[in-house]
Enzyme design. Structure first.
Site, PDB file in Angstrom:
ATOM      1  N   GLY A  43      43.110 -18.695  14.513  1.00 29.79           N
ATOM      2  CA  GLY A  43      42.884 -20.130  14.948  1.00 29.79           C
ATOM      3  C   GLY A  43      43.489 -21.278  14.529  1.00 29.79           C
ATOM      4  CG  HIS A  80      37.614 -27.725  11.825  1.00 31.25           C
ATOM      5  ND1 HIS A  80      37.643 -28.198  12.832  1.00 31.25           N
ATOM      6  CD2 HIS A  80      38.478 -26.812  11.164  1.00 31.25           C
ATOM      7  CE1 HIS A  80      39.034 -27.516  13.102  1.00 31.25           C
ATOM      8  NE2 HIS A  80      39.335 -26.947  12.326  1.00 31.25           N
ATOM      9  CG  ASN A 125      39.986 -22.493  12.394  1.00 28.34           C
ATOM     10  OD1 ASN A 125      39.081 -21.436  12.438  1.00 28.34           O
ATOM     11  ND2 ASN A 125      39.854 -23.343  12.960  1.00 28.34           N
ATOM     12  CG  HIS A 171      42.314 -28.698   8.826  1.00 29.37           C
ATOM     13  ND1 HIS A 171      43.663 -28.494   9.082  1.00 29.37           N
ATOM     14  CD2 HIS A 171      41.455 -28.316  10.065  1.00 29.37           C
ATOM     15  CE1 HIS A 171      43.449 -27.438  10.297  1.00 29.37           C
ATOM     16  NE2 HIS A 171      42.261 -27.326  10.593  1.00 29.37           N
TER      17      HIS A 171
END
Ligand code: AMP
Ligand code: ZN
Length: 115
Positions: free
Chosen positions: A94, A103, A88, A101
């Site tokens: 979001g 996900h 994101n 990072h």
């Protein structure tokens, strides 16, 4: 190494906030998302602070590649190599933590695919 004092993920990298650790490498720290959206939901975070993945790619391509390789290794370990990577970028998309990072989502994924 650049860190930002009040950045949540810098504090996790520094060991100041407890997480369920998955793996640590020279360039990355990987831990379980506190609010999992899939059977496997691991965050892979660079040790250096950059606000998002695009900034990281520009600032340090080697760390970016290390992050991608680590995401794959974790997905191989935990999800048979079948996984979705989400980055994101920006609040409107979001992003809530402004330290780059990945996900890593695997197994039963509870968020819809785009398109
Ligand atoms: P994003 O919304 O893409 O910026 O992702 C940030 C993620 O960090 C969210 O999925 C949160 O659930 C997760 N998160 C926030 N605080 C923690 C924490 N203390 N430990 C583990 N994951 C966290
Ligand atoms: Zn940070």
């Amino acid at each position: 190494m650049s860190t930002i004092e009040d950045c949540l993920f810098c504090r996790i990298v520094a060991g100041e906030i407890p997480v369920t650790m998955v793996a640590e490498t020279e360039h990355t720290v990987a831990f379980r998302d506190i609010n999992p959206q899939a059977d496997v939901h691991v965050l892979v975070v660079p040790r250096i602070h950059e606000p998002d993945i695009g900034s990281l790619a520009t600032a340090d391509p080697d760390v970016t590649i290390a992050l991608l390789a680590e995401a794959r290794r974790i997905a191989d370990d935990e999800a048979g190599g079948q996984y979705r990577l989400v980055f994101n970028t920006g609040a409107e998309a979001g992003q809530t933590v402004f330290h780059a990072h990945a996900h890593v989502l695997g197994g039963d994924i509870h968020v819809p695919l785009p398109g």
